[in-house]
Every structure is written in C-alpha cells, then in structure tokens.
Motif scaffolding. Structure first.
Motif, PDB file in Angstrom:
ATOM      1  N   GLN A   1      15.786 -16.960 -17.697  1.00 55.99           N
ATOM      2  CA  GLN A   1      17.164 -16.355 -16.405  1.00 55.99           C
ATOM      3  C   GLN A   1      18.659 -17.041 -16.720  1.00 55.99           C
ATOM      4  OE1 GLN A   1      15.668 -18.723 -12.804  1.00 55.99           O
ATOM      5  NE2 GLN A   1      14.148 -17.950 -12.656  1.00 55.99           N
ATOM      6  N   ALA A   2      18.077 -17.334 -18.208  1.00 51.66           N
ATOM      7  CA  ALA A   2      20.106 -18.297 -18.593  1.00 51.66           C
ATOM      8  C   ALA A   2      20.667 -16.708 -19.102  1.00 51.66           C
ATOM      9  CB  ALA A   2      19.971 -19.004 -19.508  1.00 51.66           C
ATOM     10  N   ASP A   3      21.804 -17.329 -19.079  1.00 51.37           N
ATOM     11  CA  ASP A   3      22.732 -16.282 -19.925  1.00 51.37           C
ATOM     12  C   ASP A   3      22.721 -16.360 -21.613  1.00 51.37           C
ATOM     13  OD1 ASP A   3      25.113 -14.768 -20.907  1.00 51.37           O
ATOM     14  OD2 ASP A   3      26.806 -16.633 -19.868  1.00 51.37           O
ATOM     15  N   SER A   4      22.578 -15.060 -22.163  1.00 53.84           N
ATOM     16  CA  SER A   4      21.980 -14.974 -23.611  1.00 53.84           C
ATOM     17  C   SER A   4      23.265 -15.675 -24.508  1.00 53.84           C
ATOM     18  CB  SER A   4      21.540 -14.043 -24.085  1.00 53.84           C
ATOM     19  OG  SER A   4      22.130 -12.919 -23.736  1.00 53.84           O
ATOM     20  N   SER A   5      24.440 -15.398 -23.655  1.00 54.03           N
ATOM     21  CA  SER A   5      25.738 -15.476 -24.456  1.00 54.03           C
ATOM     22  C   SER A   5      26.138 -17.073 -24.796  1.00 54.03           C
ATOM     23  CB  SER A   5      27.200 -14.901 -24.036  1.00 54.03           C
ATOM     24  OG  SER A   5      27.328 -15.769 -23.007  1.00 54.03           O
ATOM     25  N   ASN A   6      25.656 -17.816 -23.565  1.00 55.60           N
ATOM     26  CA  ASN A   6      25.859 -19.524 -24.233  1.00 55.60           C
ATOM     27  C   ASN A   6      24.989 -19.915 -25.121  1.00 55.60           C
ATOM     28  OD1 ASN A   6      26.503 -21.924 -23.507  1.00 55.60           O
ATOM     29  ND2 ASN A   6      26.372 -21.778 -21.282  1.00 55.60           N
ATOM     30  N   LEU A   7      25.292 -20.371 -25.969  1.00 56.02           N
ATOM     31  CA  LEU A   7      24.748 -20.532 -27.756  1.00 56.02           C
ATOM     32  C   LEU A   7      24.859 -22.152 -27.449  1.00 56.02           C
ATOM     33  CD1 LEU A   7      26.039 -18.513 -29.854  1.00 56.02           C
ATOM     34  CD2 LEU A   7      24.329 -17.930 -28.816  1.00 56.02           C
ATOM     35  N   THR A   8      24.843 -23.230 -26.767  1.00 55.19           N
ATOM     36  CA  THR A   8      24.858 -24.383 -26.645  1.00 55.19           C
ATOM     37  C   THR A   8      23.713 -24.800 -25.757  1.00 55.19           C
ATOM     38  OG1 THR A   8      27.505 -24.261 -26.378  1.00 55.19           O
ATOM     39  CG2 THR A   8      26.132 -26.771 -25.294  1.00 55.19           C
ATOM     40  N   ALA A   9      23.433 -24.016 -23.981  1.00 56.01           N
ATOM     41  CA  ALA A   9      22.136 -24.150 -23.706  1.00 56.01           C
ATOM     42  C   ALA A   9      21.675 -23.992 -23.931  1.00 56.01           C
ATOM     43  CB  ALA A   9      23.306 -23.427 -22.357  1.00 56.01           C
ATOM     44  N   GLN A  10      21.418 -23.067 -25.256  1.00 56.02           N
ATOM     45  CA  GLN A  10      20.107 -22.667 -25.826  1.00 56.02           C
ATOM     46  C   GLN A  10      19.602 -22.934 -27.193  1.00 56.02           C
ATOM     47  OE1 GLN A  10      21.259 -18.280 -27.769  1.00 56.02           O
ATOM     48  NE2 GLN A  10      20.786 -17.387 -25.645  1.00 56.02           N
ATOM     49  N   ARG A  11      20.621 -23.979 -27.301  1.00 56.42           N
ATOM     50  CA  ARG A  11      20.822 -24.782 -28.344  1.00 56.42           C
ATOM     51  C   ARG A  11      19.769 -26.290 -27.680  1.00 56.42           C
ATOM     52  NH1 ARG A  11      25.209 -25.786 -31.071  1.00 56.42           N
ATOM     53  NH2 ARG A  11      25.635 -27.354 -29.095  1.00 56.42           N
ATOM     54  N   ASP A  12      20.391 -26.814 -26.431  1.00 58.29           N
ATOM     55  CA  ASP A  12      19.937 -28.087 -26.111  1.00 58.29           C
ATOM     56  C   ASP A  12      18.288 -27.983 -25.511  1.00 58.29           C
ATOM     57  OD1 ASP A  12      22.657 -29.105 -26.104  1.00 58.29           O
ATOM     58  OD2 ASP A  12      23.009 -28.552 -24.433  1.00 58.29           O
ATOM     59  N   ARG A  13      18.366 -26.145 -25.073  1.00 62.15           N
ATOM     60  CA  ARG A  13      16.608 -25.516 -24.568  1.00 62.15           C
ATOM     61  C   ARG A  13      16.017 -25.744 -25.378  1.00 62.15           C
ATOM     62  NH1 ARG A  13      19.589 -22.388 -21.389  1.00 62.15           N
ATOM     63  NH2 ARG A  13      19.158 -20.766 -22.520  1.00 62.15           N
ATOM     64  N   ARG A  14      15.965 -25.160 -26.670  1.00 63.54           N
ATOM     65  CA  ARG A  14      15.639 -25.373 -27.447  1.00 63.54           C
ATOM     66  C   ARG A  14      15.124 -26.489 -28.474  1.00 63.54           C
ATOM     67  NH1 ARG A  14      11.335 -23.600 -30.065  1.00 63.54           N
ATOM     68  NH2 ARG A  14      10.974 -23.399 -31.981  1.00 63.54           N
ATOM     69  N   LYS A  15      15.997 -27.333 -28.487  1.00 63.40           N
ATOM     70  CA  LYS A  15      15.904 -28.988 -28.717  1.00 63.40           C
ATOM     71  C   LYS A  15      14.898 -29.993 -28.135  1.00 63.40           C
ATOM     72  CE  LYS A  15      20.031 -30.136 -31.188  1.00 63.40           C
ATOM     73  NZ  LYS A  15      20.957 -30.752 -30.681  1.00 63.40           N
ATOM     74  N   ALA A  16      15.050 -29.390 -26.361  1.00 61.71           N
ATOM     75  CA  ALA A  16      13.900 -29.935 -24.983  1.00 61.71           C
ATOM     76  C   ALA A  16      13.217 -29.348 -25.832  1.00 61.71           C
ATOM     77  CB  ALA A  16      14.910 -29.548 -24.057  1.00 61.71           C
ATOM     78  N   GLU A  17      12.560 -27.812 -25.821  1.00 60.98           N
ATOM     79  CA  GLU A  17      10.919 -27.723 -26.299  1.00 60.98           C
ATOM     80  C   GLU A  17      10.619 -28.322 -27.745  1.00 60.98           C
ATOM     81  OE1 GLU A  17       9.404 -23.272 -27.443  1.00 60.98           O
ATOM     82  OE2 GLU A  17      11.457 -23.528 -26.629  1.00 60.98           O
ATOM     83  N   ILE A  18      11.288 -28.075 -28.414  1.00 57.70           N
ATOM     84  CA  ILE A  18      10.733 -28.989 -29.627  1.00 57.70           C
ATOM     85  C   ILE A  18      10.462 -30.440 -29.194  1.00 57.70           C
ATOM     86  CG2 ILE A  18      11.255 -29.730 -32.140  1.00 57.70           C
ATOM     87  CD1 ILE A  18      12.760 -27.436 -32.191  1.00 57.70           C
ATOM     88  N   HIS A  19      11.054 -31.223 -28.588  1.00 53.65           N
ATOM     89  CA  HIS A  19      10.655 -32.457 -28.438  1.00 53.65           C
ATOM     90  C   HIS A  19       9.763 -32.123 -27.340  1.00 53.65           C
ATOM     91  CE1 HIS A  19      11.286 -36.865 -26.922  1.00 53.65           C
ATOM     92  NE2 HIS A  19      10.764 -36.177 -25.691  1.00 53.65           N
TER      93      HIS A  19
END
Length: 100
Positions: free
Chosen positions: A50-68
């Motif tokens: 559901q996220a805005d694909s242009s928000n790179l900071t949010a994408q990076r944060d979600r990716r870090k959370a996913e990896i963790h």
C-alpha cells in the motif's frame, strides 16, 4: 473498514500452536514468539503493497525491519525445533530452603 488485526493474529497463532503442539510453557512461548514475528512480517508486506514507492526512506526502513524479523523468525524456529527434537527431561525436584 479494516478487519481487526488481532483477529488475524489470533488465527495465525492458533495455526502455529496446532502445527507445533508445544509440550510445555517454554515451547508455547517460542511458538507465540514465532507467530508474532510472522504476523509482523505479514504486516510489513501489507504496508509495502500500500506504500508510496517514491518514499525511499520508508522503503529502506521496512526492508531493515523485514530483514530483522526474518532473522528473529529463523532463530526462534531453529531453537524450537532443536528443543522439540530432544526427549523431554523430567522436572527437577524443588529443594526447600531452611530459614534459620
């Protein structure tokens, strides 16, 4: 209106409990932790969809959370499977403390 997220969690947890059939409190706690990690991963996937694909900071944060969370999930699962592979040990006898 969005479905109650806790209802989804309870259903997921019940599935994990049925699958792993914990034999004691420790195993039950690990199964619950496994369900929590899985539930959080699913929520991250939903947010990403559901996220805005242009928000790179949010994408990076979600990716870090996913990896963790994937690491946490794998560690909990490994611990649970090792514990379930061992034969159960009888509980230790409680020793009473004498107070002088």
């Amino acid at each position: 209106m969005e479905q109650d997220p806790w209802r989804g969690f309870r259903k997921m947890r019940l599935g994990y409990l049925r699958r792993f059939r914990p034999s004691d409190y420790v195993e039950r706690d690990l199964v619950t932790q496994l369900a929590i990690a899985s539930f959080r991963l699913h929520r991250i996937f939903m947010q990403e969809a559901q996220a805005d694909s242009s928000n790179l900071t949010a994408q990076r944060d979600r990716r870090k959370a996913e990896i963790h969370l994937r690491r946490v999930f794998d560690l909990i699962l490994e611990t649970l499977l090792k514990l379930q592979a061992k034969p159960p040990t009888p509980p230790a006898k409680e020793h009473s403390l004498r107070v002088a």
